[in-house]
Design a protein around this motif. Sequence first.
Motif, PDB file in Angstrom:
ATOM      1  N   GLN A  96       0.860  37.902  31.333  1.00  0.00           N
ATOM      2  CA  GLN A  96      -0.595  37.608  31.433  1.00  0.00           C
ATOM      3  C   GLN A  96      -0.596  36.115  31.920  1.00  0.00           C
ATOM      4  O   GLN A  96      -1.166  35.854  32.867  1.00  0.00           O
ATOM      5  N   SER A  97       0.538  35.358  31.519  1.00  0.00           N
ATOM      6  CA  SER A  97       0.448  33.916  31.951  1.00  0.00           C
ATOM      7  C   SER A  97       0.588  34.040  33.296  1.00  0.00           C
ATOM      8  O   SER A  97       0.017  33.102  34.063  1.00  0.00           O
ATOM      9  N   GLU A  98       1.668  34.799  33.900  1.00  0.00           N
ATOM     10  CA  GLU A  98       1.789  34.583  35.233  1.00  0.00           C
ATOM     11  C   GLU A  98       0.719  35.037  36.059  1.00  0.00           C
ATOM     12  O   GLU A  98       0.388  34.357  37.262  1.00  0.00           O
ATOM     13  N   ARG A  99      -0.126  36.119  35.717  1.00  0.00           N
ATOM     14  CA  ARG A  99      -1.081  36.813  36.494  1.00  0.00           C
ATOM     15  C   ARG A  99      -2.238  35.470  36.415  1.00  0.00           C
ATOM     16  O   ARG A  99      -3.077  35.160  37.399  1.00  0.00           O
ATOM     17  N   LEU A 100      -2.579  34.908  35.294  1.00  0.00           N
ATOM     18  CA  LEU A 100      -3.479  33.811  34.993  1.00  0.00           C
ATOM     19  C   LEU A 100      -3.028  32.590  36.000  1.00  0.00           C
ATOM     20  O   LEU A 100      -3.938  32.090  36.951  1.00  0.00           O
ATOM     21  N   ARG A 101      -1.671  32.435  36.173  1.00  0.00           N
ATOM     22  CA  ARG A 101      -1.150  31.269  36.930  1.00  0.00           C
ATOM     23  C   ARG A 101      -1.682  31.432  38.484  1.00  0.00           C
ATOM     24  O   ARG A 101      -2.086  30.851  39.262  1.00  0.00           O
ATOM     25  N   GLU A 102      -1.406  32.828  38.990  1.00  0.00           N
ATOM     26  CA  GLU A 102      -1.536  33.223  40.434  1.00  0.00           C
ATOM     27  C   GLU A 102      -3.151  33.280  40.613  1.00  0.00           C
ATOM     28  O   GLU A 102      -3.614  32.977  41.715  1.00  0.00           O
ATOM     29  N   LEU A 103      -3.922  33.477  39.544  1.00  0.00           N
ATOM     30  CA  LEU A 103      -5.481  33.322  39.722  1.00  0.00           C
ATOM     31  C   LEU A 103      -5.856  31.941  39.924  1.00  0.00           C
ATOM     32  O   LEU A 103      -6.865  31.639  40.682  1.00  0.00           O
ATOM     33  N   LEU A 104      -5.428  30.998  38.875  1.00  0.00           N
ATOM     34  CA  LEU A 104      -5.983  29.792  38.608  1.00  0.00           C
ATOM     35  C   LEU A 104      -5.204  28.672  39.395  1.00  0.00           C
ATOM     36  O   LEU A 104      -6.141  27.754  39.544  1.00  0.00           O
ATOM     37  N   GLU A 105      -4.178  28.831  39.665  1.00  0.00           N
ATOM     38  CA  GLU A 105      -3.693  27.729  40.357  1.00  0.00           C
ATOM     39  C   GLU A 105      -4.367  27.266  41.711  1.00  0.00           C
ATOM     40  O   GLU A 105      -4.571  25.828  42.031  1.00  0.00           O
ATOM     41  N   PRO A 106      -4.667  28.262  42.627  1.00  0.00           N
ATOM     42  CA  PRO A 106      -5.441  27.741  43.835  1.00  0.00           C
ATOM     43  C   PRO A 106      -6.652  26.881  43.476  1.00  0.00           C
ATOM     44  O   PRO A 106      -6.876  26.156  44.121  1.00  0.00           O
ATOM     45  N   LEU A 107      -7.367  27.345  42.409  1.00  0.00           N
ATOM     46  CA  LEU A 107      -8.385  26.688  42.044  1.00  0.00           C
ATOM     47  C   LEU A 107      -8.546  25.467  41.546  1.00  0.00           C
ATOM     48  O   LEU A 107      -9.048  24.351  41.808  1.00  0.00           O
ATOM     49  N   VAL A 108      -7.148  25.162  40.736  1.00  0.00           N
ATOM     50  CA  VAL A 108      -7.112  23.727  40.297  1.00  0.00           C
ATOM     51  C   VAL A 108      -6.527  22.904  41.320  1.00  0.00           C
ATOM     52  O   VAL A 108      -7.003  21.801  41.519  1.00  0.00           O
ATOM     53  N   THR A 109      -5.694  23.647  42.468  1.00  0.00           N
ATOM     54  CA  THR A 109      -5.350  22.843  43.364  1.00  0.00           C
ATOM     55  C   THR A 109      -6.505  22.239  44.292  1.00  0.00           C
ATOM     56  O   THR A 109      -6.433  21.035  44.714  1.00  0.00           O
ATOM     57  N   SER A 110      -7.230  23.182  44.550  1.00  0.00           N
ATOM     58  CA  SER A 110      -8.561  22.749  45.366  1.00  0.00           C
ATOM     59  C   SER A 110      -9.530  21.563  44.597  1.00  0.00           C
ATOM     60  O   SER A 110     -10.238  21.016  45.290  1.00  0.00           O
ATOM     61  N   GLN A 111      -9.154  21.381  43.323  1.00  0.00           N
ATOM     62  CA  GLN A 111      -9.894  20.289  42.620  1.00  0.00           C
ATOM     63  C   GLN A 111      -9.096  18.970  42.773  1.00  0.00           C
ATOM     64  O   GLN A 111      -9.256  18.151  42.090  1.00  0.00           O
TER      65      GLN A 111
END
Length: 169
Positions: free
Chosen positions: A5-20
Motif C-alpha cells: 500500500q505504501s508503494e502504491r500511495l507513493r506512486e500516486l502522491l509523489e507527483p503531486l508533492v513534487t508539483s508543489q
Amino acid sequence: MSTTQSERLRELLEPLVTSQGLDLEEIAVDSVGRKRVLRVVVDSDTGADLDRIADVSRVLSAKLDETDAMGEGEYTLEVGTPGAERLLTQHRHYVRATGRLVRFQLAEGEELVARILTVDDEGVDLEVPGVKGRKPTARRLPFEDIARARVQVEFSRKDKKDMKEEEEA
C-alpha cells in the motif's frame, strides 16, 4: 509492479508533492485503534513552512478522495516535515544538513559528532569540535564509511554568518 500500500500511495502522491516544489520523504500507514493514519513527510532544500504544508495537504486530500487508494473505512491524513533530529538517508539530506551538527555511526562501530561543512558525490567534509579548548579539526568521511547519521539539536547553533566570519578570520 508495486505491491504494498505504501508503494502504491507513493506512486500516486509523489507527483503531486513534487508539483508543489517539495520532496516526498516518507509515507506510513498506521492503525490507531479502529482508525488508520496516513502520515506523509515532505521537505525541500528551502524547508517547508506551514502554508506549503497546508497547500500540499489539500492537494493530497483531494486526490485521495477521488481514488480508492486508502480503501474503505476512515483514515486521517497527516502531512508534516522530518523534524529537528532527522535521519540522513539520502544525498540530498546531507546537503540540507550542511552547517549542522550530526551524530555519525561509522561502519567500523565508532561514533563521531561533527559539523558538515561540504558535501559531494563521494562523501562529506567535516569540522570535528576540539576537546578541552583545542581547535576543531577537519575530517573527510566517505559515504561508504557511514552506517547511520542523524542531525543533532543545537540550542546555540552557529548560523551561516558566524561560520563565514570564522572562515575569514
